[in-house]
Motif scaffolding. Structure first.
Motif, PDB file in Angstrom:
ATOM      1  N   GLY A 273     -66.189  13.465  63.058  1.00  0.00           N
ATOM      2  CA  GLY A 273     -65.319  13.260  61.901  1.00  0.00           C
ATOM      3  C   GLY A 273     -63.946  13.884  62.059  1.00  0.00           C
ATOM      4  N   PRO A 274     -63.856  15.198  62.299  1.00  0.00           N
ATOM      5  CA  PRO A 274     -62.540  15.818  62.510  1.00  0.00           C
ATOM      6  C   PRO A 274     -61.794  15.238  63.705  1.00  0.00           C
ATOM      7  CG  PRO A 274     -64.192  17.487  62.038  1.00  0.00           C
ATOM      8  CD  PRO A 274     -64.936  16.199  62.223  1.00  0.00           C
TER       9      PRO A 274
ATOM     10  N   THR B 204     -58.002  13.365  64.093  1.00  0.00           N
ATOM     11  CA  THR B 204     -56.981  13.675  65.098  1.00  0.00           C
ATOM     12  C   THR B 204     -56.513  12.412  65.816  1.00  0.00           C
ATOM     13  OG1 THR B 204     -57.948  15.881  65.438  1.00  0.00           O
ATOM     14  CG2 THR B 204     -56.486  15.055  67.148  1.00  0.00           C
ATOM     15  N   ILE B 205     -57.448  11.533  66.145  1.00  0.00           N
ATOM     16  CA  ILE B 205     -57.101  10.260  66.791  1.00  0.00           C
ATOM     17  C   ILE B 205     -56.197   9.432  65.876  1.00  0.00           C
ATOM     18  CG2 ILE B 205     -58.066   8.006  67.433  1.00  0.00           C
ATOM     19  CD1 ILE B 205     -60.347   9.444  68.786  1.00  0.00           C
TER      20      ILE B 205
ATOM     21  N   ILE C 167     -56.365  17.472  46.832  1.00  0.00           N
ATOM     22  CA  ILE C 167     -56.603  16.203  47.527  1.00  0.00           C
ATOM     23  C   ILE C 167     -56.245  16.392  49.001  1.00  0.00           C
ATOM     24  CG2 ILE C 167     -56.067  13.754  47.634  1.00  0.00           C
ATOM     25  CD1 ILE C 167     -55.131  13.957  44.702  1.00  0.00           C
ATOM     26  N   GLN C 168     -57.237  16.270  49.876  1.00  0.00           N
ATOM     27  CA  GLN C 168     -57.016  16.417  51.308  1.00  0.00           C
ATOM     28  C   GLN C 168     -56.432  15.116  51.856  1.00  0.00           C
ATOM     29  OE1 GLN C 168     -57.542  19.122  53.500  1.00  0.00           O
ATOM     30  NE2 GLN C 168     -56.453  17.762  54.923  1.00  0.00           N
ATOM     31  N   ILE C 169     -55.269  15.235  52.490  1.00  0.00           N
ATOM     32  CA  ILE C 169     -54.638  14.084  53.135  1.00  0.00           C
ATOM     33  C   ILE C 169     -54.817  14.248  54.639  1.00  0.00           C
ATOM     34  CG2 ILE C 169     -52.502  12.793  53.471  1.00  0.00           C
ATOM     35  CD1 ILE C 169     -53.593  12.693  50.620  1.00  0.00           C
ATOM     36  N   ASP C 170     -55.570  13.340  55.244  1.00  0.00           N
ATOM     37  CA  ASP C 170     -55.887  13.461  56.669  1.00  0.00           C
ATOM     38  C   ASP C 170     -54.742  13.037  57.563  1.00  0.00           C
ATOM     39  OD1 ASP C 170     -58.509  14.249  55.982  1.00  0.00           O
ATOM     40  OD2 ASP C 170     -59.103  12.145  55.749  1.00  0.00           O
ATOM     41  N   VAL C 171     -53.962  12.059  57.136  1.00  0.00           N
ATOM     42  CA  VAL C 171     -52.840  11.540  57.933  1.00  0.00           C
ATOM     43  C   VAL C 171     -51.649  11.336  57.014  1.00  0.00           C
ATOM     44  CG1 VAL C 171     -52.074   9.777  59.561  1.00  0.00           C
ATOM     45  CG2 VAL C 171     -54.519  10.294  59.376  1.00  0.00           C
TER      46      VAL C 171
ATOM     47  N   ALA D 104     -59.018   9.371  56.460  1.00  0.00           N
ATOM     48  CA  ALA D 104     -59.804   8.913  57.605  1.00  0.00           C
ATOM     49  C   ALA D 104     -61.270   9.283  57.406  1.00  0.00           C
ATOM     50  CB  ALA D 104     -59.266   9.536  58.892  1.00  0.00           C
ATOM     51  N   LYS D 105     -62.149   8.307  57.561  1.00  0.00           N
ATOM     52  CA  LYS D 105     -63.582   8.526  57.431  1.00  0.00           C
ATOM     53  C   LYS D 105     -64.280   7.914  58.650  1.00  0.00           C
ATOM     54  CE  LYS D 105     -63.517  10.583  53.444  1.00  0.00           C
ATOM     55  NZ  LYS D 105     -63.820  12.029  53.359  1.00  0.00           N
TER      56      LYS D 105
END
Length: 493
Positions: free
Chosen positions: A361-362, A366-367, A403-407, A427-428
């Motif tokens: 997941g993490p 990153t990708i 709110i977590q923003i991944d990108v 991202a999930k």
């Protein structure tokens, strides 16, 4: 003669930089520093350069100063074709002689010199950088064709060669860091680009380290997602595989790391999701101030990366830079006795949830950020301005939540203009994304508007390793600001 050898995969930028340095038409001595973690192919790259251009290559070993000096003299004898072995009284004489070879050649006929594993020499001959500095300074005024490349894997040592008051500070004309392959290049290197789901899993475990495929695994590559589990059990999780203890060796090889237990605990804390300084300190039972040095050392060794929260400049998040270490800390270390006794299948069968949450997941996030740093920028339109790509937290005071923003892609404000957000993404890896994920991004965009950010051109992206619900697909068709990005998009399929 200057084209990259066919057997050298990728590394076009690195090859061109080295070739430009080695063939530069100048009358003064030139110094270059080449670094990178082990297994990146630095030696392979430099040997190819010496083979193509000719020159002197010396690979240092763990030896005393006297033994290294004898080895150096013997290598120089072979290079110069001396009728009798060259013997030096000390390293001062050896370095003087070496630079003298460059003085005998003109700039258009440069003498390429590569000293590999330079940290081994510095460990036994601490004055070596000062001796090289003296000769570099001397041959700035006197003509010389020498092109000296110093290479090493101990990142803290190599980084210190040009730092602050170090003798070689300001003397180098090249500073090249050989990094792992990007996720797309790695997929091509492992011949799995046709199967993005397999490529992500493979990259989440081994990253983009070239040596793992050929030197470590003798080209043992999983052929499908179905073949990934048995491949993992017979390679990384097998006590008979050279990869089994590799994560431990990566840490032990760094010269500045003494208390390996403490450093493993710091890496384990980050691998398990404690990515703030306070979270790491709490996990290992130390005060925040007590872990400043380990965090700095791990950053210098390129084993840990500190990323600034893209929405809050005073906040930093940490992540492990080497995927194999993340996999080791999350999956292998907690079950080490069982793995050593050959219970790989049983351990892995009970690790699926932990692998998805703490490793895949993490890493998928990153990708996705790497994608937006490269090909993904085209999704924002031809008028998109390059901005910082990162992740962060948006604090929603009304809802009392974060709110977590991944990108995220953000252009810094200047000249009275506010910072502009071009993209917010979630991202999930193992979840089919639905409208609820999009609604969180919409709310985050609203909060940022009130926080002083310009969001007029902000697009919302859902990155998924599994897929999207039909309702979300319909929303994306209706709203051009909504982007759905799957594995095939990430890998350009």
């Amino acid at each position: 003669m200057t084209t990259k050898p066919e057997q050298l995969f990728d590394r076009v930028i690195e090859w061109n930089a080295l070739m430009s340095f080695a063939t530069r038409p100048t009358t003064s001595a030139q110094l270059g520093i080449v670094s990178g973690r082990r297994r990146m192919g630095k030696t392979y790259l430099l040997r190819a350069l010496v083979e193509r251009l000719g020159g002197f290559y010396f690979g240092a070993t763990t030896a005393t100063a006297a033994e290294s000096l004898r080895q150096f003299g013997a290598a120089l004898s072979d290079f110069t074709g001396a009728e009798v072995p060259i013997s030096f009284q000390n390293w001062d004489h050896a370095i003087t002689y070496l630079f003298g070879l460059g003085a005998q050649s003109r700039a258009e006929n440069a003498t390429l010199v590569v000293i590999d594993e330079f940290p081994y020499l510095v460990r036994s001959v601490p004055e070596l950088p000062s001796l090289i500095q003296r000769e570099i300074d001397r041959y700035q005024t006197e003509p010389s064709g020498i092109r000296l490349l110093l290479c090493g894997s101990a990142m803290s040592v190599m980084g210190g060669l040009l730092a602050s008051s170090a003798p070689l500070r300001g003397r180098a004309q090249l500073e090249l860091v050989v990094r792992p392959f990007g996720y797309r290049e790695a997929a091509t290197f492992w011949d799995v680009a046709h199967d993005p789901a397999l490529a992500v899993r493979l990259h989440a475990v081994l990253g983009g380290t070239p040596a793992y495929r050929r030197q470590f695994l003798a080209d043992d590559v999983p052929d499908s997602v179905a073949g990934f589990d048995p491949w993992l059990c017979r390679t990384v999780l097998s006590p008979h595989s050279p990869l089994f203890r590799e994560a431990r060796y990566l840490l032990a090889e760094e010269a500045d790391i003494r208390d390996t237990a403490l450093y493993h605990s710091v890496l384990a804390a980050v691998a398990q999701g404690n990515n703030t300084r306070g979270g790491i300190a709490g996990y290992i039972g130390r005060k925040s101030v007590d872990i400043s040095h380990p965090l700095t050392v791990l950053e210098d060794c390129h084993l840990l990366v500190r990323e600034t929260d893209i929405f809050r400049s005073g906040k930093s998040l940490y992540r492990v830079a080497e995927p194999l270490i993340t996999f080791y800390e999350a999956i292998m270390r907690p079950a080490w006795p069982r793995l050593e006794s050959g219970q790989a299948e049983q351990v892995w069968a009970r690790s699926a949830e932990r692998f998805a949450a703490q490793v895949a997941g993490p890493h998928f996030e990153t990708i996705c950020r790497e994608f937006m740093l490269t090909e993904g920028i085209d999704l924002l339109g031809s008028d998109a301005v390059f901005g910082d790509v990162g992740c962060g937290v948006v604090t929603d005071s009304r809802e009392r939540r974060q709110i977590q923003i991944d990108v995220a892609v953000v252009q810094a404000g200047s000249g009275g203009h506010r910072s502009a957000v071009s993209l917010l993404g979630e991202a999930k890896w193992g979840v089919t994304m639905g409208v609820g994920h999009l609604e969180r991004l919409i709310r985050a965009r609203e909060v940022l508007t009130g926080g002083g950010f310009e969001v007029a051109g902000c697009r919302l992206a859902c990155f998924s390793g599994t897929g999207f619900s039909e309702a979300l697909r319909e929303r994306a068709c209706e709203d051009p600001d909504v982007l759905l990005i799957g594995l095939s998009d990430l890998y350009g399929r």
